[in-house]
Each structure stands twice: as C-alpha cells, then as structure tokens.
Design a protein around this motif. Structure first.
Motif, PDB file in Angstrom:
ATOM      1  N   ARG A 122      24.510  21.991  14.460  1.00  0.00           N
ATOM      2  CA  ARG A 122      23.559  21.446  15.436  1.00  0.00           C
ATOM      3  C   ARG A 122      24.096  21.678  16.844  1.00  0.00           C
ATOM      4  N   THR A 123      23.182  21.636  17.789  1.00  0.00           N
ATOM      5  CA  THR A 123      23.551  21.995  19.161  1.00  0.00           C
ATOM      6  C   THR A 123      23.102  20.931  20.144  1.00  0.00           C
ATOM      7  N   VAL A 124      24.009  20.580  21.021  1.00  0.00           N
ATOM      8  CA  VAL A 124      23.687  19.683  22.123  1.00  0.00           C
ATOM      9  C   VAL A 124      23.908  20.454  23.424  1.00  0.00           C
ATOM     10  N   CYS A 154       9.239  12.739  23.281  1.00  0.00           N
ATOM     11  CA  CYS A 154      10.507  13.418  23.013  1.00  0.00           C
ATOM     12  C   CYS A 154      11.674  12.807  23.772  1.00  0.00           C
ATOM     13  N   ALA A 155      11.371  11.943  24.751  1.00  0.00           N
ATOM     14  CA  ALA A 155      12.417  11.527  25.700  1.00  0.00           C
ATOM     15  C   ALA A 155      12.912  10.115  25.435  1.00  0.00           C
ATOM     16  N   THR A 156      14.202   9.934  25.574  1.00  0.00           N
ATOM     17  CA  THR A 156      14.839   8.628  25.481  1.00  0.00           C
ATOM     18  C   THR A 156      15.632   8.403  26.757  1.00  0.00           C
ATOM     19  N   VAL A 157      15.514   7.220  27.322  1.00  0.00           N
ATOM     20  CA  VAL A 157      16.323   6.860  28.484  1.00  0.00           C
ATOM     21  C   VAL A 157      17.655   6.301  27.975  1.00  0.00           C
ATOM     22  N   ASP A 182      18.272  28.701  30.047  1.00  0.00           N
ATOM     23  CA  ASP A 182      19.269  29.222  29.102  1.00  0.00           C
ATOM     24  C   ASP A 182      20.053  28.078  28.466  1.00  0.00           C
ATOM     25  N   LEU A 183      20.357  27.104  29.288  1.00  0.00           N
ATOM     26  CA  LEU A 183      21.173  25.990  28.805  1.00  0.00           C
ATOM     27  C   LEU A 183      20.461  25.224  27.691  1.00  0.00           C
ATOM     28  N   GLY A 184      19.171  24.974  27.891  1.00  0.00           N
ATOM     29  CA  GLY A 184      18.470  24.058  26.992  1.00  0.00           C
ATOM     30  C   GLY A 184      17.692  24.712  25.864  1.00  0.00           C
ATOM     31  N   ARG A 185      17.776  26.037  25.760  1.00  0.00           N
ATOM     32  CA  ARG A 185      16.968  26.744  24.759  1.00  0.00           C
ATOM     33  C   ARG A 185      17.385  26.387  23.335  1.00  0.00           C
ATOM     34  N   SER A 186      16.409  25.970  22.529  1.00  0.00           N
ATOM     35  CA  SER A 186      16.593  25.745  21.088  1.00  0.00           C
ATOM     36  C   SER A 186      17.760  24.830  20.749  1.00  0.00           C
ATOM     37  N   VAL A 187      17.913  23.770  21.495  1.00  0.00           N
ATOM     38  CA  VAL A 187      18.957  22.804  21.149  1.00  0.00           C
ATOM     39  C   VAL A 187      18.328  21.606  20.434  1.00  0.00           C
ATOM     40  N   ASP A 188      19.150  20.853  19.739  1.00  0.00           N
ATOM     41  CA  ASP A 188      18.646  19.654  19.072  1.00  0.00           C
ATOM     42  C   ASP A 188      18.437  18.523  20.064  1.00  0.00           C
ATOM     43  N   VAL A 189      19.310  18.466  21.056  1.00  0.00           N
ATOM     44  CA  VAL A 189      19.115  17.461  22.105  1.00  0.00           C
ATOM     45  C   VAL A 189      19.659  18.006  23.422  1.00  0.00           C
ATOM     46  N   LEU A 190      18.902  17.753  24.477  1.00  0.00           N
ATOM     47  CA  LEU A 190      19.324  18.101  25.833  1.00  0.00           C
ATOM     48  C   LEU A 190      19.600  16.804  26.581  1.00  0.00           C
ATOM     49  N   GLY A 225       9.433  25.117  25.925  1.00  0.00           N
ATOM     50  CA  GLY A 225       8.541  25.230  24.773  1.00  0.00           C
ATOM     51  C   GLY A 225       8.428  23.960  23.953  1.00  0.00           C
ATOM     52  N   GLY A 226       8.935  22.856  24.480  1.00  0.00           N
ATOM     53  CA  GLY A 226       8.865  21.594  23.741  1.00  0.00           C
ATOM     54  C   GLY A 226       9.780  21.624  22.530  1.00  0.00           C
ATOM     55  N   GLY A 227       9.692  20.589  21.737  1.00  0.00           N
ATOM     56  CA  GLY A 227      10.456  20.560  20.486  1.00  0.00           C
ATOM     57  C   GLY A 227      11.903  20.149  20.632  1.00  0.00           C
ATOM     58  N   THR A 228      12.352  19.989  21.857  1.00  0.00           N
ATOM     59  CA  THR A 228      13.727  19.554  22.087  1.00  0.00           C
ATOM     60  C   THR A 228      13.725  18.059  22.392  1.00  0.00           C
TER      61      THR A 228
END
Ligand SMILES: [Zn+2]
Ligand SMILES: [Zn+2]
Length: 257
Positions: free
Chosen positions: A171-173, A245-248, A187-195, A224-227
């Motif tokens: 998994r990727t953060v 999708c967002a948590t504070v 580039d940083l946030g592409r296809s990660v499980d959590v940003l 593209g959403g999904g993160t």
C-alpha cells in the motif's frame, strides 16, 4: 489481497505553525504541530511535540527507526532534540535510527541538537544515528520502507521542501509536507491509498505557501478521485461534510487504510 489494513497512521499533531488557530480570540481548539507515525515505526516530520504525542498515544518510542523530514521549518523538525534526549537517558534503543531529509539534514540536526542540549550527540549509545539526503525525484528504501521524494512549492527558493511517497506491504501513502498548490502534487498523489495533505486554509485559491480546502478539492479531482484524503496542517476549521473521501485529522487520531 488481505483485508487487514496495511497502513496505520497515528497523528501526533494536525495544526499549522500557529498551533491550528487564527490570531485573536478563537473558538477553534488549538492543535499540536503536524506530524504522524506510520505503522508504529516510520515518523513523518518531527514536530516540537512529537515525543509528547507519541507518549500520549501510547506508542513505543523505541520502535521508531526512520524519520522523514519534509523541510527545515521549526514546526516540522524541532522535535528531534527531544527524541534524541529520550534515547540518551530514558528509553534506550538498540536499533539504528535513520533520519531522511533535504540536503543539509545531518548538519542541521547536529546544530539544532547542540544548541538545545550540549554534548548530547556523543552520549547516544547502543545505536547509530544515520542520515539520508533526498533530492527531487530520488527513490530509496530504508528499514523496509520504499520511498520517493518530490520537491514541492513552499518557502521560496532558499527552502527546499519535499513531499514523500512511501510504500509498505503493497500500500502507498503520500504526504505533501507543506506545499502550495503546484503541479508536482499530481505526481505525488497519483494512485495512492491515502494522501496526507496540507490544508492550512479553509478556502480560496492561489494561497501563499500552503493549500486551502478548495485547492485540495481541485487536486483530488485532478487526481481522478478514488484517493482517501487525510487533511492536516490545519489553520482553523474546515468543512468536509460534502467530501466523502476526506477526513480531518485530529491530534491523537488513528486512521487505517
Ligand atoms: Zn508547517
Ligand atoms: Zn513550512
């Protein structure tokens, strides 16, 4: 694929440099400076209250074997002297500690520690203190964590600030560190499980030094959403009620992905 969450994020602090509030009397509770621990052993930034945050959450201080520093603003690395003090006197450790950070990391950390606690560094025993400098686009692996560093836009030309992508157990953060809205974040946030993202301001575009919730939302859409998003480095209240999708992030919060 296992159902067990592979990413366990323990938030040490979630506030900006001003401890999470605007100036003047505020109804917003103060927040500790930002940083988090991944899977009990990888620390992302070392805010001044890092040691306090770990102890408050009951995390084992000696399990930290890797600390990634995004940039040399005090709210992101002034926690290191306290951690090293802990390892010198209170919690002995036998595994090496690697500090990853921008060019100059070793000199900065040694100078800062010497200012805070004279002659502490020679007293560290039983483990090696190691340093790893990053450059834009570099990839590496340290203590089982595969990571890459991407330079982001924060602090002007003299300040080199980095975001990190890190992979563990498939998994990727991604972590923006401090950054204003800039193309590198795609580039940083592409296809990660959590940003884990800087969200200093509640709203607005083209904000200085940091991102607003409006910009985080735009980034999310361009990715593209999904993160999943975990918002941190907060400067006040943000309303994410229309963003599923967002948590504070909250100080002491535990988030699994
Ligand atoms: Zn900051
Ligand atoms: Zn900063």
């Amino acid at each position: 694929v296992s159902d067990a969450p592979a990413l366990d994020l323990a938030v040490l602090g979630s506030g900006n440099a001003f401890a999470g509030t605007g100036n003047g009397p505020s109804r917003t509770p103060a927040r500790c400076w930002s940083g988090f621990v991944l899977n009990g052993r990888y620390m992302f930034d070392a805010p001044p209250t890092a040691l306090y945050g770990m102890k408050k959450m009951g995390l084992a201080v000696e399990r930290i074997d890797t600390i990634l520093i995004s940039h040399f603003h005090a709210d992101h690395f002034f926690g290191l002297p306290f951690l090293l003090l802990e390892y010198a006197y209170q919690t002995r450790r036998s595994t090496d500690l690697t500090i990853v950070g921008p060019p100059g990391i070793e000199d900065r950390v040694r100078r800062l520690t010497e200012i805070g606690y004279q002659n502490l560094l020679p007293r560290l025993e039983g483990f090696q203190l190691r340093f790893r400098e990053v450059e834009d686009g570099c990839e590496g692996e340290v203590n089982g964590l595969r990571f890459s560093a991407i330079q982001v836009d924060h602090g002007g030309p003299e300040m080199r600030s980095f975001g990190f992508r890190a992979g563990v157990d498939g998994r990727t953060v991604a972590y923006t560190g401090d950054s204003r809205y800039c193309p590198q974040l795609l580039d940083l946030g592409r296809s990660v499980d959590v940003l884990v993202t800087d969200c200093t301001y509640a709203r607005g575009f083209d904000q200085p030094e940091h991102m607003s919730l409006d910009e985080v939302r735009e980034l999310y859409e361009r990715l593209g959403g999904g993160t999943n998003l975990l918002l941190t480095h907060l400067g006040g209240d943000v309303d994410v009620s229309n963003m599923r999708c967002a948590t504070v992030a909250e100080d002491g919060g535990r988030y699994r992905y």
